[in-house]
Motif scaffolding. Sequence first.
Motif, PDB file in Angstrom:
ATOM      1  N   TYR A 163     -71.579 -13.125  -7.299  1.00 35.12           N
ATOM      2  CA  TYR A 163     -70.202 -12.884  -6.873  1.00 35.12           C
ATOM      3  C   TYR A 163     -69.633 -14.198  -6.342  1.00 35.12           C
ATOM      4  O   TYR A 163     -70.380 -15.058  -5.870  1.00 35.12           O
ATOM      5  CB  TYR A 163     -70.138 -11.784  -5.805  1.00 35.12           C
ATOM      6  CG  TYR A 163     -70.593 -12.207  -4.427  1.00 35.12           C
ATOM      7  CD1 TYR A 163     -69.668 -12.583  -3.444  1.00 35.12           C
ATOM      8  CD2 TYR A 163     -71.952 -12.245  -4.091  1.00 35.12           C
ATOM      9  CE1 TYR A 163     -70.083 -12.980  -2.181  1.00 35.12           C
ATOM     10  CE2 TYR A 163     -72.362 -12.635  -2.838  1.00 35.12           C
ATOM     11  CZ  TYR A 163     -71.424 -12.998  -1.883  1.00 35.12           C
ATOM     12  OH  TYR A 163     -71.844 -13.406  -0.628  1.00 35.12           O
ATOM     13  N   GLU A 172     -71.427 -19.601  -6.626  1.00 30.93           N
ATOM     14  CA  GLU A 172     -71.561 -18.158  -6.479  1.00 30.93           C
ATOM     15  C   GLU A 172     -72.668 -17.801  -5.497  1.00 30.93           C
ATOM     16  O   GLU A 172     -73.651 -18.526  -5.356  1.00 30.93           O
ATOM     17  CB  GLU A 172     -71.885 -17.516  -7.834  1.00 30.93           C
ATOM     18  CG  GLU A 172     -70.782 -17.665  -8.861  1.00 30.93           C
ATOM     19  CD  GLU A 172     -71.189 -17.103 -10.204  1.00 30.93           C
ATOM     20  OE1 GLU A 172     -70.412 -16.327 -10.773  1.00 30.93           O
ATOM     21  OE2 GLU A 172     -72.282 -17.457 -10.689  1.00 30.93           O
ATOM     22  N   TYR A 175     -75.883 -10.696  -4.648  1.00 32.70           N
ATOM     23  CA  TYR A 175     -76.077  -9.542  -3.773  1.00 32.70           C
ATOM     24  C   TYR A 175     -77.170  -8.626  -4.304  1.00 32.70           C
ATOM     25  O   TYR A 175     -77.533  -8.673  -5.484  1.00 32.70           O
ATOM     26  CB  TYR A 175     -74.768  -8.748  -3.635  1.00 32.70           C
ATOM     27  CG  TYR A 175     -74.334  -8.084  -4.928  1.00 32.70           C
ATOM     28  CD1 TYR A 175     -74.830  -6.826  -5.299  1.00 32.70           C
ATOM     29  CD2 TYR A 175     -73.447  -8.717  -5.794  1.00 32.70           C
ATOM     30  CE1 TYR A 175     -74.450  -6.237  -6.491  1.00 32.70           C
ATOM     31  CE2 TYR A 175     -73.065  -8.125  -6.983  1.00 32.70           C
ATOM     32  CZ  TYR A 175     -73.573  -6.880  -7.329  1.00 32.70           C
ATOM     33  OH  TYR A 175     -73.215  -6.296  -8.511  1.00 32.70           O
ATOM     34  N   GLU A 177     -77.635  -4.492  -3.976  1.00 32.00           N
ATOM     35  CA  GLU A 177     -77.115  -3.206  -3.508  1.00 32.00           C
ATOM     36  C   GLU A 177     -78.191  -2.146  -3.706  1.00 32.00           C
ATOM     37  O   GLU A 177     -78.764  -2.039  -4.790  1.00 32.00           O
ATOM     38  CB  GLU A 177     -75.847  -2.837  -4.281  1.00 32.00           C
ATOM     39  CG  GLU A 177     -75.112  -1.646  -3.704  1.00 32.00           C
ATOM     40  CD  GLU A 177     -73.719  -1.474  -4.304  1.00 32.00           C
ATOM     41  OE1 GLU A 177     -73.072  -0.464  -3.983  1.00 32.00           O
ATOM     42  OE2 GLU A 177     -73.297  -2.360  -5.083  1.00 32.00           O
ATOM     43  N   ALA A 197     -76.126  -9.741   1.026  1.00 32.20           N
ATOM     44  CA  ALA A 197     -75.548 -10.858   0.280  1.00 32.20           C
ATOM     45  C   ALA A 197     -76.283 -12.144   0.634  1.00 32.20           C
ATOM     46  O   ALA A 197     -76.761 -12.317   1.765  1.00 32.20           O
ATOM     47  CB  ALA A 197     -74.059 -10.999   0.605  1.00 32.20           C
ATOM     48  N   ARG A 213     -68.884 -14.196   3.943  1.00 32.68           N
ATOM     49  CA  ARG A 213     -68.208 -13.956   2.665  1.00 32.68           C
ATOM     50  C   ARG A 213     -69.048 -13.017   1.812  1.00 32.68           C
ATOM     51  O   ARG A 213     -69.746 -13.429   0.903  1.00 32.68           O
ATOM     52  CB  ARG A 213     -67.967 -15.285   1.957  1.00 32.68           C
ATOM     53  CG  ARG A 213     -67.059 -16.231   2.755  1.00 32.68           C
ATOM     54  CD  ARG A 213     -67.048 -17.621   2.164  1.00 32.68           C
ATOM     55  NE  ARG A 213     -66.178 -18.529   2.914  1.00 32.68           N
ATOM     56  CZ  ARG A 213     -66.140 -19.835   2.744  1.00 32.68           C
ATOM     57  NH1 ARG A 213     -66.935 -20.407   1.846  1.00 32.68           N
ATOM     58  NH2 ARG A 213     -65.325 -20.598   3.455  1.00 32.68           N
ATOM     59  N   ARG A 214     -68.936 -11.740   2.132  1.00 33.27           N
ATOM     60  CA  ARG A 214     -69.721 -10.729   1.442  1.00 33.27           C
ATOM     61  C   ARG A 214     -68.894 -10.084   0.326  1.00 33.27           C
ATOM     62  O   ARG A 214     -67.662 -10.109   0.365  1.00 33.27           O
ATOM     63  CB  ARG A 214     -70.181  -9.664   2.433  1.00 33.27           C
ATOM     64  CG  ARG A 214     -71.158 -10.201   3.480  1.00 33.27           C
ATOM     65  CD  ARG A 214     -71.322  -9.226   4.630  1.00 33.27           C
ATOM     66  NE  ARG A 214     -71.702  -7.893   4.193  1.00 33.27           N
ATOM     67  CZ  ARG A 214     -72.951  -7.526   3.934  1.00 33.27           C
ATOM     68  NH1 ARG A 214     -73.937  -8.398   4.070  1.00 33.27           N
ATOM     69  NH2 ARG A 214     -73.225  -6.301   3.553  1.00 33.27           N
ATOM     70  N   PRO A 215     -69.543  -9.493  -0.660  1.00 36.03           N
ATOM     71  CA  PRO A 215     -68.792  -8.816  -1.724  1.00 36.03           C
ATOM     72  C   PRO A 215     -67.996  -7.633  -1.161  1.00 36.03           C
ATOM     73  O   PRO A 215     -68.430  -6.976  -0.217  1.00 36.03           O
ATOM     74  CB  PRO A 215     -69.902  -8.317  -2.667  1.00 36.03           C
ATOM     75  CG  PRO A 215     -71.117  -9.089  -2.307  1.00 36.03           C
ATOM     76  CD  PRO A 215     -70.997  -9.435  -0.869  1.00 36.03           C
ATOM     77  N   GLU A 216     -66.842  -7.379  -1.739  1.00 29.16           N
ATOM     78  CA  GLU A 216     -66.029  -6.248  -1.317  1.00 29.16           C
ATOM     79  C   GLU A 216     -66.629  -4.936  -1.824  1.00 29.16           C
ATOM     80  O   GLU A 216     -67.180  -4.880  -2.926  1.00 29.16           O
ATOM     81  CB  GLU A 216     -64.602  -6.393  -1.855  1.00 29.16           C
ATOM     82  CG  GLU A 216     -63.838  -7.563  -1.274  1.00 29.16           C
ATOM     83  CD  GLU A 216     -62.422  -7.647  -1.822  1.00 29.16           C
ATOM     84  OE1 GLU A 216     -62.187  -7.074  -2.908  1.00 29.16           O
ATOM     85  OE2 GLU A 216     -61.572  -8.265  -1.171  1.00 29.16           O
ATOM     86  N   ARG A 217     -66.501  -3.897  -1.009  1.00 30.70           N
ATOM     87  CA  ARG A 217     -66.913  -2.556  -1.395  1.00 30.70           C
ATOM     88  C   ARG A 217     -65.909  -1.549  -0.841  1.00 30.70           C
ATOM     89  O   ARG A 217     -65.343  -1.743   0.231  1.00 30.70           O
ATOM     90  CB  ARG A 217     -68.329  -2.228  -0.903  1.00 30.70           C
ATOM     91  CG  ARG A 217     -69.441  -2.990  -1.603  1.00 30.70           C
ATOM     92  CD  ARG A 217     -69.530  -2.613  -3.068  1.00 30.70           C
ATOM     93  NE  ARG A 217     -70.623  -3.277  -3.771  1.00 30.70           N
ATOM     94  CZ  ARG A 217     -70.518  -4.440  -4.395  1.00 30.70           C
ATOM     95  NH1 ARG A 217     -69.370  -5.098  -4.376  1.00 30.70           N
ATOM     96  NH2 ARG A 217     -71.558  -4.954  -5.035  1.00 30.70           N
ATOM     97  N   ALA A 271     -67.356  -1.153  -6.238  1.00 29.56           N
ATOM     98  CA  ALA A 271     -67.041  -2.569  -6.050  1.00 29.56           C
ATOM     99  C   ALA A 271     -65.537  -2.824  -6.089  1.00 29.56           C
ATOM    100  O   ALA A 271     -65.068  -3.827  -5.560  1.00 29.56           O
ATOM    101  CB  ALA A 271     -67.743  -3.410  -7.103  1.00 29.56           C
ATOM    102  N   GLU A 272     -64.770  -1.941  -6.707  1.00 25.57           N
ATOM    103  CA  GLU A 272     -63.330  -2.117  -6.820  1.00 25.57           C
ATOM    104  C   GLU A 272     -62.594  -0.892  -6.295  1.00 25.57           C
ATOM    105  O   GLU A 272     -63.068   0.242  -6.440  1.00 25.57           O
ATOM    106  CB  GLU A 272     -62.936  -2.381  -8.278  1.00 25.57           C
ATOM    107  CG  GLU A 272     -63.547  -3.648  -8.858  1.00 25.57           C
ATOM    108  CD  GLU A 272     -63.125  -3.863 -10.301  1.00 25.57           C
ATOM    109  OE1 GLU A 272     -62.431  -2.973 -10.847  1.00 25.57           O
ATOM    110  OE2 GLU A 272     -63.491  -4.909 -10.873  1.00 25.57           O
TER     111      GLU A 272
END
Length: 297
Positions: A163, A172, A175, A177, A197, A213-217, A271-272
Motif C-alpha cells: 500500500y 510502499e 500490511y 490483515e 502495517a 500511515r496505515r492502510p484505510e479500512r 479496504a474501500e
Amino acid sequence: MFIVFLGAVVPRVSSAAPPAQEGLELKRFKASETTDAMYVLRATGCRKAGDTCQLELELSEGSGTKRKARLPDGMAHEIQQESQGAASSESWTSGEEERNVTTSVQPVRLEAGAWGLLVTQQGGFEHVHRRHRLYAVKDGGVTEAWNGDENFAGPEQSHVGPYPLAPGSPVEGFYREYAFLSADPESGEPDQWKLDAYRWDAADRKAVKELRRRPERYAAIIGSFKTAREAIAYRGGAQLDQFCASGFLVLESTPFKRLTPGLFIVTTIQAEKKAAEAALKKAYTCNPKVSGYVKAL
C-alpha cells in the motif's frame, strides 16, 4: 492457464554466464531500479511425478548458496500457473485436496530504487492455512526479512499486500490483515480481526511496524450489542436461508478508536468505502430487516 512439467526444461546459458542452475525458472521479478538485478523464482529437486519441488528465490547476478532463500512449503511435480490479474503478480498451484499448495508473489517497492517480494503459500482442503513472507536483498543475496504465518489453530483468514505510504511517493509499505473466526454462541466469544502495517527500514535492512500511515479500512456495521452472544444471535437471524450476513464478523468495538467502546458489533471490514456501502446494500437487498451504516476505522 497451462501446466509446467518440471524436469523437461533446463535453462541454457552462454559460456560467459554463470553455470546453469538445477530445476525450472518460473518467473523473474525486478529487484532494483538502478541495476539489472532480478529475483528469480525457481523450482528445484524434482524431475518426475511423485517428487516434491522445492521453491527457491535467488538473485540473477552471480551464484552461490548465500544468494538463495528457500520458501517454506514444497509443491508437487506438476505446477499449474495462473495469472493474478496484475501484470507483475503471479500465482502457482499444485496438488489436490489436503496436498494442495498455492504460491502467490506480489512485488512491493520497499525503497525508491529497490523492490521486495511478498510471498504467500497456502494449503489445505477444509481448513486452508497461509504462510506469508517478505523477501529482500541483503548482503548480496536474498533473505527472508519478515514472516506472518497463521496460527494453524482453527478457521483463519489472512492476506498481505502493498500500500502507498504517502501520496505521490513511490515507496510502499505492506500490511497483513487477519481474522480468526471464533464466534461461538455457547462460549460467547467474538471473532478476532487485526490489521498490522509495516515499512522498510533502509538503514537497518529490516521491516518495522508502521503506526502512523496505515492502510484505510471501513466497517459496514449492521448491529451493535452489549454482549457477544446477542451479536452472534443477531448475525444468525440476519442471515436467513440465503446467508444474507455471510462474511460478517462479530467483533469487540473497544480496540477501534473511532467506535464506541464496550460494545460488540456485527460488521464486515473493507479496504474501500464503496465496497463497505455495497456490502450493506447487498445485506439489505437479501434481508430488508437489515440496516446499518459505514464507519471509517
